[in-house]
Design a protein around this motif. Structure first.
Motif, PDB file in Angstrom:
ATOM      1  N   HIS A  90      48.445 -51.319  -3.594  1.00 35.66           N
ATOM      2  CA  HIS A  90      47.853 -50.002  -3.358  1.00 35.66           C
ATOM      3  C   HIS A  90      46.984 -49.952  -2.096  1.00 35.66           C
ATOM      4  CE1 HIS A  90      49.319 -48.593  -7.163  1.00 35.66           C
ATOM      5  NE2 HIS A  90      48.690 -49.560  -7.813  1.00 35.66           N
ATOM      6  N   LEU A 108      45.072 -46.068   1.226  1.00 38.06           N
ATOM      7  CA  LEU A 108      45.390 -46.244  -0.187  1.00 38.06           C
ATOM      8  C   LEU A 108      46.735 -45.605  -0.493  1.00 38.06           C
ATOM      9  CD1 LEU A 108      41.969 -45.623  -1.972  1.00 38.06           C
ATOM     10  CD2 LEU A 108      42.937 -47.745  -1.075  1.00 38.06           C
ATOM     11  N   GLU A 109      47.630 -46.374  -1.092  1.00 35.81           N
ATOM     12  CA  GLU A 109      48.991 -45.925  -1.403  1.00 35.81           C
ATOM     13  C   GLU A 109      49.198 -45.838  -2.906  1.00 35.81           C
ATOM     14  OE1 GLU A 109      50.937 -45.010   0.943  1.00 35.81           O
ATOM     15  OE2 GLU A 109      50.771 -46.283   2.718  1.00 35.81           O
ATOM     16  N   GLY A 110      49.819 -44.746  -3.352  1.00 36.45           N
ATOM     17  CA  GLY A 110      50.198 -44.635  -4.756  1.00 36.45           C
ATOM     18  C   GLY A 110      49.043 -44.452  -5.714  1.00 36.45           C
ATOM     19  N   VAL A 111      47.890 -44.014  -5.174  1.00 35.88           N
ATOM     20  CA  VAL A 111      46.720 -43.794  -6.016  1.00 35.88           C
ATOM     21  C   VAL A 111      45.903 -42.672  -5.393  1.00 35.88           C
ATOM     22  CG1 VAL A 111      45.330 -45.546  -4.808  1.00 35.88           C
ATOM     23  CG2 VAL A 111      44.774 -44.938  -7.178  1.00 35.88           C
ATOM     24  N   ILE A 152      40.514 -48.842  -8.460  1.00 30.49           N
ATOM     25  CA  ILE A 152      41.912 -48.430  -8.266  1.00 30.49           C
ATOM     26  C   ILE A 152      42.665 -48.522  -9.588  1.00 30.49           C
ATOM     27  CG2 ILE A 152      44.095 -49.125  -7.199  1.00 30.49           C
ATOM     28  CD1 ILE A 152      42.459 -49.855  -4.676  1.00 30.49           C
ATOM     29  N   LYS A 186      44.376 -45.465 -11.624  1.00 24.66           N
ATOM     30  CA  LYS A 186      45.806 -45.515 -11.959  1.00 24.66           C
ATOM     31  C   LYS A 186      46.019 -45.289 -13.453  1.00 24.66           C
ATOM     32  CE  LYS A 186      49.079 -46.366 -10.173  1.00 24.66           C
ATOM     33  NZ  LYS A 186      50.128 -45.419  -9.692  1.00 24.66           N
TER      34      LYS A 186
END
Length: 385
Positions: free
Chosen positions: A274, A295-298, A373, A377
């Motif tokens: 992430h 920050l990826e996917g969050v 994180i 998620k």
């Protein structure tokens, strides 16, 4: 462990308190508060450090940008190209002078000006390019200068965040702020070289531009009460110059410490799917004015809030790109599709970084980010269900 700060100026001051206090007292004892010896000494010392031929002190980094543009004798409607992903000061001075800002995209890895976007933006009206060395990362200046020289365009380096950085080529190493036609530096307290108030300088290797900018800083005057050109009142006061003179001796040490902090974060986050850590191209000696993650996917905003609830400050530099700011939308006569910029502004997050961070604090910050994180998620998954 005390309270975590984004920038801990108090602890930094305590480490050099004797020198700082003596420097301030010397100015007070002399009563040379405006354009005193401390200002001249600092300009000379910064010139020696950067190898810039001319260093012109001024009131702050925004003034530096405005004065640089004023010195180029531009006309209303002339176009000035800047990245949209920058602090507003880069662009507001363009509009303030009746010039036309033209926004371009950034590279998704370095966050600095994108060459393809820049090349496509050049028109017959383009007079200036302002590359921004964002977060302490140097823009790739050689192709920018080649493009600008081919079109007869001036280059103003926005070096507000990257004093102490290097641009590295096969031909050698040059300090950021010494490559373009003019460069502008901010000494806002949080900067790698920060004053205890506002301050800035303009740097150039041009004798003609240096003379003109010196006049502009002083009401357009070279001789008292005789004003040759339109100017402003923009001065670095002697107390700030004295402080900066002390801190300049430690600038490389400060930058090295920030790089060490960044290296710690990079190691801890290396395998987290992430977190995308800052990219360092071969040409840039990054000095980490900010340590900025993608920050990826969050949900970035949720992570930002979760960190605050843990007592750890994080910052979003910058949540709204310049081309979408209300102050500019009414002025624009074109539509912008800046995909990288619009992607980044919803995902970047900056962590605390400064010269006084301890390993205990770094472990705490990084551990808490990873936990935040995961918490966000889990909430995202439960909400989806």
């Amino acid at each position: 462990m005390g309270t975590i700060q984004m920038v801990d100026l108090k602890r930094q001051y305590q480490s050099i308190q004797t020198e700082i206090d003596a420097a301030i007292k010397e100015v007070i004892d002399s009563t040379a508060f405006i354009n005193g010896p401390a200002v001249k000494n600092f300009a000379a010392n910064l010139g020696a450090y950067t190898k810039a031929k001319h260093v012109i002190p001024c009131g702050n980094g925004t003034d530096a940008l405005q004065i640089a543009l004023m010195a180029l004798d531009l006309k209303p409607g002339d176009e000035v190209i800047t990245p949209s992903f920058t602090f507003i000061a880069t662009v507001e001075v363009v509009a303030l002078l009746g010039l036309t800002p033209v926004f371009v995209d950034v590279d998704p890895d370095t966050f600095t000006i994108n060459m393809e976007s820049l090349t496509q933006a050049i028109t017959a009206k383009t007079k200036v390019i302002i590359p921004v060395h964002l977060y302490g990362q140097c823009s790739n200046m050689q192709p920018i200068m080649d493009l600008a020289n081919a079109h007869g365009i001036a280059v103003i380096e926005d070096n507000a965040q990257s004093i102490g950085g290097n641009y590295i080529t096969d031909d050698g190493i040059r300090k950021t702020g010494t490559i373009g036609t003019i460069s502008c530096v901010s000494f806002f307290p949080s900067k790698n070289l920060g004053a205890y108030g506002d301050g800035g300088v303009i740097m150039t290797n041009s004798d003609e531009l240096a003379a003109r900018m010196t006049k502009i800083c002083n009401h357009g005057s070279e001789r008292r009460y005789y004003h040759e050109i339109i100017g402003v009142n923009s001065r670095l006061d002697s107390i700030q110059a004295a402080i900066l003179n002390v801190k300049l001796k430690y600038l490389d040490q400060y930058c090295d410490k920030r790089r060490a902090v960044a290296a710690f974060y990079n190691r801890v986050f290396a395998n987290n799917k992430h977190i995308k850590t800052p990219f360092e191209p071969a040409y840039s000696h990054h000095v980490y004015h900010q340590y900025t993650l993608i920050l990826e996917g969050v949900d970035r905003d949720a992570v930002h809030q979760a960190m605050a609830e843990r007592g750890i400050p994080t910052m979003i530099y910058y949540p709204v790109p310049c081309h979408q700011q209300e102050m500019f939308t009414a002025l624009q006569d074109r539509e912008y599709e800046l995909a990288h910029t619009e992607y980044l502004v919803s995902r970047v997050l900056s962590l605390p970084i400064h010269t006084e961070l301890t390993e205990e604090e770094l472990v705490f910050i990084s551990t808490q980010l990873i936990e935040a994180i995961e918490e966000v998620k889990e909430k995202q998954v439960s909400t989806a269900e």
